[in-house]
Write a protein that holds these residues in place. Sequence first.
Motif, PDB file in Angstrom:
ATOM      1  N   ALA A  65      -0.099 -10.144  12.079  1.00 16.74           N
ATOM      2  CA  ALA A  65      -0.806  -9.728  10.857  1.00 16.74           C
ATOM      3  C   ALA A  65      -0.541 -10.702   9.716  1.00 16.74           C
ATOM      4  O   ALA A  65      -1.458 -11.089   8.985  1.00 16.74           O
ATOM      5  CB  ALA A  65      -0.391  -8.319  10.467  1.00 16.74           C
ATOM      6  N   LEU A 198      -9.861   1.158  13.060  1.00 20.11           N
ATOM      7  CA  LEU A 198     -10.477   1.410  11.748  1.00 20.11           C
ATOM      8  C   LEU A 198     -11.995   1.332  11.804  1.00 20.11           C
ATOM      9  O   LEU A 198     -12.669   1.680  10.838  1.00 20.11           O
ATOM     10  CB  LEU A 198      -9.916   0.466  10.693  1.00 20.11           C
ATOM     11  N   ARG A 484      -4.998   0.753   2.456  1.00 20.02           N
ATOM     12  CA  ARG A 484      -4.635  -0.632   2.761  1.00 20.02           C
ATOM     13  C   ARG A 484      -4.170  -1.370   1.519  1.00 20.02           C
ATOM     14  O   ARG A 484      -3.596  -2.451   1.620  1.00 20.02           O
ATOM     15  CB  ARG A 484      -5.816  -1.367   3.391  1.00 20.02           C
ATOM     16  N   ALA A 492      -0.677  -4.784   5.721  1.00 21.44           N
ATOM     17  CA  ALA A 492      -1.311  -5.317   6.929  1.00 21.44           C
ATOM     18  C   ALA A 492      -0.284  -5.343   8.048  1.00 21.44           C
ATOM     19  O   ALA A 492       0.646  -6.147   8.030  1.00 21.44           O
ATOM     20  CB  ALA A 492      -1.848  -6.725   6.670  1.00 21.44           C
ATOM     21  N   SER A 494       0.078  -3.809  12.493  1.00 22.65           N
ATOM     22  CA  SER A 494      -0.483  -2.946  13.531  1.00 22.65           C
ATOM     23  C   SER A 494       0.058  -1.524  13.451  1.00 22.65           C
ATOM     24  O   SER A 494      -0.556  -0.593  13.987  1.00 22.65           O
ATOM     25  CB  SER A 494      -0.177  -3.536  14.916  1.00 22.65           C
ATOM     26  N   TRP A 496      -0.135   0.460  11.155  1.00 19.28           N
ATOM     27  CA  TRP A 496      -1.093   1.340  10.469  1.00 19.28           C
ATOM     28  C   TRP A 496      -2.168   1.848  11.413  1.00 19.28           C
ATOM     29  O   TRP A 496      -2.927   2.755  11.065  1.00 19.28           O
ATOM     30  CB  TRP A 496      -1.688   0.629   9.267  1.00 19.28           C
ATOM     31  N   ALA A 497      -2.236   1.278  12.624  1.00 20.12           N
ATOM     32  CA  ALA A 497      -3.087   1.847  13.664  1.00 20.12           C
ATOM     33  C   ALA A 497      -2.316   2.854  14.510  1.00 20.12           C
ATOM     34  O   ALA A 497      -2.905   3.602  15.283  1.00 20.12           O
ATOM     35  CB  ALA A 497      -3.631   0.741  14.570  1.00 20.12           C
ATOM     36  N   GLU A 504      -5.458  -5.135  16.633  1.00 21.94           N
ATOM     37  CA  GLU A 504      -5.147  -4.316  15.453  1.00 21.94           C
ATOM     38  C   GLU A 504      -4.423  -5.145  14.397  1.00 21.94           C
ATOM     39  O   GLU A 504      -4.772  -5.122  13.213  1.00 21.94           O
ATOM     40  CB  GLU A 504      -4.289  -3.117  15.859  1.00 21.94           C
ATOM     41  N   THR A 507      -6.752  -8.060  12.871  1.00 23.59           N
ATOM     42  CA  THR A 507      -7.828  -7.573  12.007  1.00 23.59           C
ATOM     43  C   THR A 507      -7.287  -7.117  10.663  1.00 23.59           C
ATOM     44  O   THR A 507      -7.845  -7.446   9.604  1.00 23.59           O
ATOM     45  CB  THR A 507      -8.580  -6.422  12.687  1.00 23.59           C
ATOM     46  N   ARG A 508      -6.189  -6.385  10.662  1.00 21.98           N
ATOM     47  CA  ARG A 508      -5.647  -5.881   9.410  1.00 21.98           C
ATOM     48  C   ARG A 508      -5.099  -7.015   8.548  1.00 21.98           C
ATOM     49  O   ARG A 508      -5.225  -6.994   7.319  1.00 21.98           O
ATOM     50  CB  ARG A 508      -4.594  -4.818   9.706  1.00 21.98           C
TER      51      ARG A 508
END
Length: 521
Positions: A65, A198, A484, A492, A494, A496-497, A504, A507-508
């Motif tokens: 991230a 998301l 976010r 940012a 993973s 948070w997924a 994940e 992307t974040r």
Amino acid sequence: MRWRRRDVLGAAGAMALAGCRDQPAIEGGFVGTSPERGHVLRDSPPRTPSVTRRTRVLIAGGGVAGLAAARALRLGGLDDFVLLELEDTAGGNARAGHMGGLACPLGAHYLPLPGDDAHEVQDLLEELGLRQRVAGRWTFDERHLCHSPQERLFFNGHWQEGLLPLADVGPATLAQYRRFAAAVRQARADARYAMPTLRAPITPATQALAAQTFASWLDVHDLTDPHLRWYLDYACRDDYGAGTARVSAWAGLHYFASRHGFVAPGEAGAEAEPVLTWPEGNAWLTQRLAAPCGDRLLTARTVLRIEEHKHGVAVDALDPATGRVERWLAERCVVALPVFVAARVLSPVPDWVQQAAQRLQYAPWLVANLWLRAPLADRPGAPPSWDNVVYGAAGLGYVDAGHQSLNPRRGATVLTWYLPLGEDAPAGRRALLERRWTHWRDQVLAELAVPHPDLREQLQRIDVTRYGHAMAMPMPGPQVAWPRVDGRLHFAHSDWAGYSVFEEAFTRGDLAGSALARIKG
């Protein structure tokens, strides 16, 4: 049945070891991560900064991230940033090692071909030359796609192609495979599944699945066949670090519904999922993300404190080489840290971060790299593959770092063996800290000597990498769409997924970096 099979494996491995006590000693030890650096947050008193530096954007955390955020800043024209990373190299769980001049993964070792929901990852692959449009269709560089044969399972005394148990299973087992395939199709019809998460809405259907364990959902649907349950348990341990009794039903179905589905034997499309892989695993990607950062990437820095002020953010970080604490003053900060770390270093801690930290549980992992003098002797059945799994074993099997080589003459190679310890995470963390590397050597030998009787003879060295908090596990509980952005802090990771995969994390990180680049003026 799984436990009885595991007992047989342990006894057979012990006998194999007992017969090899006169063999030359195996070298080895712990490599990779440094638990002592991470524990500074827990054990060290507050320290006064000895130097103050400035930057426009500070990125805390150099995993996937954080690296994705740095790339997005660069592409957006914002070059005034600094990235702080705890370990000696960036990459998080996607870093590499070397044994005997051969590259090998220290963690994540493959990337499934991303779907359209992961368009940020698709853009990265295009940038790196892995994906291009030919005659109006997207194609992938075959040199980086996993070579065939891709995977096999040691089951009932011999190797079979694929990881779903098939050899000598009865019609009742095959019927349960078909019923589970139909259940995955129905889950897709009831709710949208996406990678990254998301891109899919939280609905009553997904909330109901998230509230129960996958094992209980399977029981309710009378999907109790031991071979099916072993495979689903393996899949959850592989992606989430814990089995069906620990992770949520949403996570168990998401594993299949968000990507390739589940295809029962005899149904159309029952082929291995195409994946990208390299001898060094996903470090091939993170090394290319880290390289353009240059001296803006500062490794061996333990972030101690992140505090938001009216006009900016102050970040204190310890340099263990000098023992000095540096203070960074930035306009904004990307918090690309695991949630439990963020909850320790943020001052004050936002309530929603504290709530997330209290909910999340983390799976410890162990990764062992085995340097072999020569290819191993094999049991009958399917030929050596990239991914090789032993039915009923505690570990997830091994991948062969030499599988992607185009050299027809096979020689020395490195096998990478994975062991998730999320079923009892506190006990797993204690074991990683307290047990000597030789304990894990003996466990690897006991497990893999069953399909490979000459393993002890060919083995030269074992390097063991420990991750006390390798990944968040998607446990039963309410689904929550976490913020976010909180003031000058952009989050940012993973975590948070609720679980850890490349799509994940990348992307974040990309979203956080892109947002900051847009407001750079």
